[in-house]
Design a protein around this motif. Structure first.
Motif, mmCIF file in Angstrom:
data_model
loop_
_atom_site.group_PDB
_atom_site.id
_atom_site.type_symbol
_atom_site.label_atom_id
_atom_site.label_comp_id
_atom_site.label_asym_id
_atom_site.label_seq_id
_atom_site.Cartn_x
_atom_site.Cartn_y
_atom_site.Cartn_z
ATOM 1 N N CYS A 264 -3.721 6.583 -6.148
ATOM 2 C CA CYS A 264 -2.959 6.437 -4.745
ATOM 3 C C CYS A 264 -1.630 5.625 -5.175
ATOM 4 C CB CYS A 264 -3.658 5.639 -3.710
ATOM 5 S SG CYS A 264 -2.587 5.555 -2.024
ATOM 6 N N THR A 266 0.308 4.130 -2.969
ATOM 7 C CA THR A 266 0.667 2.971 -1.911
ATOM 8 C C THR A 266 -0.204 1.948 -2.282
ATOM 9 O OG1 THR A 266 1.577 4.780 -0.443
ATOM 10 C CG2 THR A 266 0.674 2.472 0.456
ATOM 11 N N CYS A 267 -1.468 2.167 -2.364
ATOM 12 C CA CYS A 267 -2.557 1.115 -2.323
ATOM 13 C C CYS A 267 -3.240 0.850 -3.605
ATOM 14 C CB CYS A 267 -3.746 1.287 -1.325
ATOM 15 S SG CYS A 267 -4.856 2.712 -1.695
ATOM 16 N N CYS A 305 -4.091 6.546 3.250
ATOM 17 C CA CYS A 305 -2.783 6.034 3.146
ATOM 18 C C CYS A 305 -1.922 7.204 3.635
ATOM 19 C CB CYS A 305 -2.442 5.714 1.852
ATOM 20 S SG CYS A 305 -2.942 4.070 1.221
ATOM 21 N N LYS A 309 0.583 7.085 7.201
ATOM 22 C CA LYS A 309 1.842 7.281 6.941
ATOM 23 C C LYS A 309 2.539 8.606 7.642
ATOM 24 C CE LYS A 309 5.297 8.806 3.535
ATOM 25 N NZ LYS A 309 5.711 10.200 4.002
#
Length: 314
Positions: A264, A266-267, A305, A309
Motif C-alpha cells: 500500500c 499510503t500506509c 486506505c 480516500k
C-alpha cells in the motif's frame, strides 16, 4: 411371520431411540459449550480479527454494487392473458421476461447477438463508444475484480483463524458444528456467489407463442476485460495525450501491484507480511477530478486506505 416382523422391528426401534438420545445429548452439550464462560473468553480473544473480517466482508458487498446503468428501451408495462383452449395454449409466452436488462427482438437479432455480443450490446442497449462509457466500464471492472479477489481472501482469512483455534475447541464441536461455531464466534456469512454480475438478455418469443430463444450476455470480469478492449478499438480518444491513455484491465491491475511490490502506497502494509491482504488499484487524481487511466496516475492501496480516500484528491 408376524413374530418375525416384531422381532426385527425391536432392534430397529432401539437403534432409533439410541440415535435420538445421542442427538439430544449433543444438542445439550453444544448449547452448554457455546453459552459457557470458556467459549465467551475464546470469542473475546479474537474479537479484533472477527471485526476486521466482517469489515472487509462489508467492503466487498459495496464493491459488488458497482454497475453501469445500461438498459434497453422502456416500452411500458402490460399484462397478457391467454384464454385459448388447453391444446392451443401459447406456452412460450410464459417465458417472456420484462425488465430493463432484457431486449425483446426478432429471432435473427437474437442469433446475431450470440455471434457478436458486444456489437449488439452497444447497439440495442444504447452504449456509446466514447471515453465516458469506457471509464465507467473500467471502474466497474476495477471494483468487480477486487470483489472477486476479496471474497476469496476474506474466506481464507476466516478459515485460517478458525484453524488456529482448533486446539482450543472441543473436537466434537469442531467436527460436527463448524457452521454454528463460525456464527457463534461472530463471523458474518460470506457470499461467494457471482449473482452480482449484470446479465443482458436478447429475447425472442414468437407471435404464435410456440417457440422462443434467448441470448444472455453476462458481464463478469472476463467479459468486462474483453468489452473494454472492444470499446477502446472504436473510440477516437480526444481528451488524452496520445499514448498516455491506458486501459484499466485485469492485466494492468496486476502490473501496478507488481510495480508497487504489492504494498500500500499510503500506509505501507504489504501482502508479503499480510497473507490475505486485499489490495486495490486507485487513481491518484480521480477521474471525476480530471485524472486519466495511466501508469503514472495509478497506485496500489490496501482496501482500508482506498475506502477512506474515495474520490478525494490527496
Amino acid at each position: 411371520m408376524k413374530d418375525t416382523i416384531v422381532a426385527m422391528a425391536q432392534p430397529v426401534g432401539i437403534l432409533i431411540a439410541v440415535i435420538f438420545g445421542v442427538l439430544v445429548l449433543y444438542q445439550v452439550y453444544s448449547f452448554s459449550y457455546f453459552s459457557g464462560e470458556k467459549f465467551k473468553k475464546l470469542k473475546k480473544s479474537i474479537e479484533e480479527y472477527t471485526k476486521n473480517c466482517n469489515e472487509l466482508n462489508h467492503h466487498i458487498q459495496e464493491l459488488k454494487n458497482a454497475y453501469v446503468d445500461v438498459t434497453s428501451q422502456d416500452y411500458g408495462h402490460s399484462t397478457l392473458q391467454d384464454g385459448s383452449n388447453y391444446n392451443f395454449k401459447r406456452t412460450e409466452w410464459n417465458k417472456s421476461i420484462k425488465n430493463n436488462y432484457v431486449h425483446n427482438c426478432s429471432l435473427s437479432v437474437c442469433k446475431n447477438a450470440n455471434d457478436q455480443p458486444f456489437k449488439y450490446l452497444c447497439k440495442y442497449f444504447d452504449i456509446k463508444a466514447n471515453e465516458e462509457a469506457l471509464s465507467n466500464f473500467e471502474a466497474v471492472l476495477n471494483d468487480f475484480a477486487a470483489a472477486e479477489q476479496g471474497k476469496l481472501l476474506v474466506k481464507a482469512e476466516r478459515d485460517l483463524i478458525i484453524t488456529n483455534l482448533k486446539t482450543s475447541i472441543p473436537s466434537l464441536i469442531f467436527s460436527f458444528s463448524k457452521k454454528r461455531l463460525i456464527k457463534e464466534l461472530g463471523f458474518e456469512e460470506i457470499d461467494l456467489s457471482d449473482l452480482y454480475f449484470p446479465i443482458y438478455t436478447f429475447q425472442y418469443v414468437s407471435a404464435g407463442g410456440n417457440s422462443s430463444s434467448k441470448c444472455d450476455i453476462k458481464m463478469d470480469v472476463n467479459n468486462l476485460d474483453r468489452f473494454i478492449d472492444y470499446l477502446s478499438s472504436l473510440i477516437k480518444f480526444r481528451n488524452s495525450v496520445a499514448g498516455q491513455r491506458a486501459l484499466m484491465t485485469s492485466r494492468l491491475r496486476e502490473s501496478i501491484k507488481e510495480r508497487d511490490n504489492h504494498t500500500c502506497r499510503t500506509c505501507g502494509i504489504s501482502a508479503h507480511n499480510e497473507k490475505h491482504l486485499l489490495l486495490e488499484i486507485d487513481h491518484i487524481i480521480p477521474l471525476s477530478k480530471g485524472g486519466i487511466t495511466s501508469e503514472n496516475n495509478l497506485q496500489t492501496l490496501c482496501w482500508k486506505c482506498n475506502r477512506s480516500k474515495g474520490s478525494k484528491l490527496v
